[in-house]
Scaffold this active site. Structure first.
Site, mmCIF file in Angstrom:
data_model
loop_
_atom_site.group_PDB
_atom_site.id
_atom_site.type_symbol
_atom_site.label_atom_id
_atom_site.label_comp_id
_atom_site.label_asym_id
_atom_site.label_seq_id
_atom_site.Cartn_x
_atom_site.Cartn_y
_atom_site.Cartn_z
ATOM 1 C CE LYS A 63 -4.412 -1.301 0.151
ATOM 2 N NZ LYS A 63 -5.447 -0.766 -0.767
ATOM 3 C CB SER A 318 -1.287 -8.428 -1.093
ATOM 4 O OG SER A 318 -2.183 -9.088 -0.222
#
Length: 425
Positions: A63, A318
């Site tokens: 992110k 992720s």
């Protein structure tokens, strides 16, 4: 002022040249994470399985890439007014770190239900450059509070996924995968929440490696992209299972939907229990700490096992922001999914020795009682007990049921009664 309201508009698509520019901006900010072959998974599936380790990123998820690229794209006058986001997880941490690196004031709205550990991490990454505001009970509450703040202060909202600069920042993960692979990638698996990561990475591979099969993976309890694709337009789900919190959204982005619809070859839905099994296996076998969303792509391999044999497969891990306090919940959901944990209401005769007969005559040698709640009521013939039984093998379940019937045990099986199960367990 940044427009944060989703509106009808012509969808533009990311540009690979802009993703290369994002990579330049991120140099020295985001870590170039490794692409590692995993021997255990390769042996298990008869394929060459590689993991893109974004769980090793500086904020333990990808992110930071999108948040920083968005902020670095803003003019100085916009940065001077500050940036705002709403998040209960990785996006908040990514933006907080970006604020610190750029010395920009950030306001981060989080639900009051956010675990303290996550709030502390956001403050740790942002230091004196961020202010955390806890408001409301849900993400939607925090989101609306953030929008009100943006409108009142003319700040810029940094969207977690439905923003072109954010998408292009996430796309740098794809550039790294392509650069680091000295082999043809047959399959690339990406988790989908709002769709920002899959949009950016798939854009890179559609242009640089068009023969790679691009697969998006969603949690079964939050299939917002799958339903949108089935219906041909973005929809808002009424209810979702929030367990895979990094990939559980009620509504995907308008932009990310169009990009994913054009770029992805397949969508796979993975049950939350399967994700939990994968989290435990990664930790026990490879010492990898993956959050639920980070384990999604690896969990999906079971649904592709026949077609990936002999192929080169990349799973994008992720993130690794897994809260240790969730371990018991993860173990429980895994056991339930694997058919190893079963709950019953059993009505025992209210006489001496009834429980002993159950233990010696009904339970198998490797069956284990993990929950027993019983209150004797002397004016009744039978007393109900809530009983949890853990099995060593899935195949032990039917023999257990048969022994209970042969012993004329009065029972009600709870696993397949979700309303009653969630109320009691």
């Amino acid at each position: 002022m940044n427009n944060v309201v989703e509106a009808e508009k012509k969808i533009t698509f990311p540009d690979v040249d802009n993703i290369y520019l994002a990579a330049d901006r991120l140099r020295g900010v985001a870590v170039h994470t490794p692409l590692q072959e995993n021997l255990n998974l390769s042996d298990k599936y008869g394929a060459n399985i590689f993991l893109k380790r974004e769980d090793l990123q500086v904020v333990r998820s990808y992110k930071i890439r999108g948040a920083y690229n968005k902020m670095a794209s803003l003019p100085a006058e916009a940065l001077a007014k500050g940036v705002v986001c709403a998040s209960a997880g990785n996006h908040a941490q990514g933006m907080a770190y970006a604020c610190r690196k750029m010395a920009v004031k950030g306001i981060i709205f989080m639900p009051t239900t956010t675990p303290n550990q996550k709030v502390k991490q956001v403050k740790l990454f942002g230091k004196e450059f961020v202010e955390v505001i806890l408001t409301g009970d849900t993400y939607d509450d925090a989101f609306h509070a953030a929008i009100d703040y943006v409108n009142a202060h003319d700040s810029t909202f940094v969207h977690p996924f439905d923003d072109m600069q954010v998408i292009e920042g996430q796309g740098t993960v794809g550039l790294e995968i392509f650069k680091d692979s000295n082999f043809r990638i047959d399959y690339l698996l990406m988790a989908i929440g709002g769709g920002g990561l899959a949009s950016g990475v798939s854009t890179v591979f559609r242009q640089l490696s068009p023969r790679t099969k691009l697969i998006g993976v969603e949690p079964l309890g939050a299939p917002s992209m799958k339903i949108a694709m089935d219906q041909g337009h973005v929809v808002t789900l009424d209810e979702i299972d929030k367990f895979v919190d990094g990939a559980a959204v009620k509504r995907v982005g308008a932009t990310t939907f169009e990009i994913c619809r054009q770029n992805l070859d397949q969508l796979i839905l993975v049950p939350e229990g399967k994700v939990c099994t994968t989290i435990l296996q990664l930790y026990n076998e490879d010492a990898i700490v993956a959050e639920p969303a980070g384990a999604l792509t690896i969990a999906a391999l079971d649904f592709l096992k026949d077609e990936i044999k002999g192929k080169n497969v990349v799973c994008l891990v992720s993130g690794g922001n897994n809260d240790i306090t969730r371990t018991e919940e993860i173990k429980e959901l895994s056991l339930l999914y694997e058919g190893l944990k079963h709950y019953f209401i059993i009505r025992f005769p209210q006489r001496a020795g009834a429980m002993r007969e159950f233990l010696s005559g009904v339970l198998g040698e490797t069956d284990d009682i993990t929950l027993f709640e019983y209150s004797k009521k002397t004016n009744r013939e039978r007393g109900p007990a809530l009983v949890g039984i853990e099995l060593k093998n899935k195949s032990d379940f039917e023999p257990l049921l048969n022994r209970m019937r042969e012993a004329k045990i009065h029972f009600e099986y709870l696993n397949d009664k979700p309303d009653l199960f969630e109320f009691l367990i």
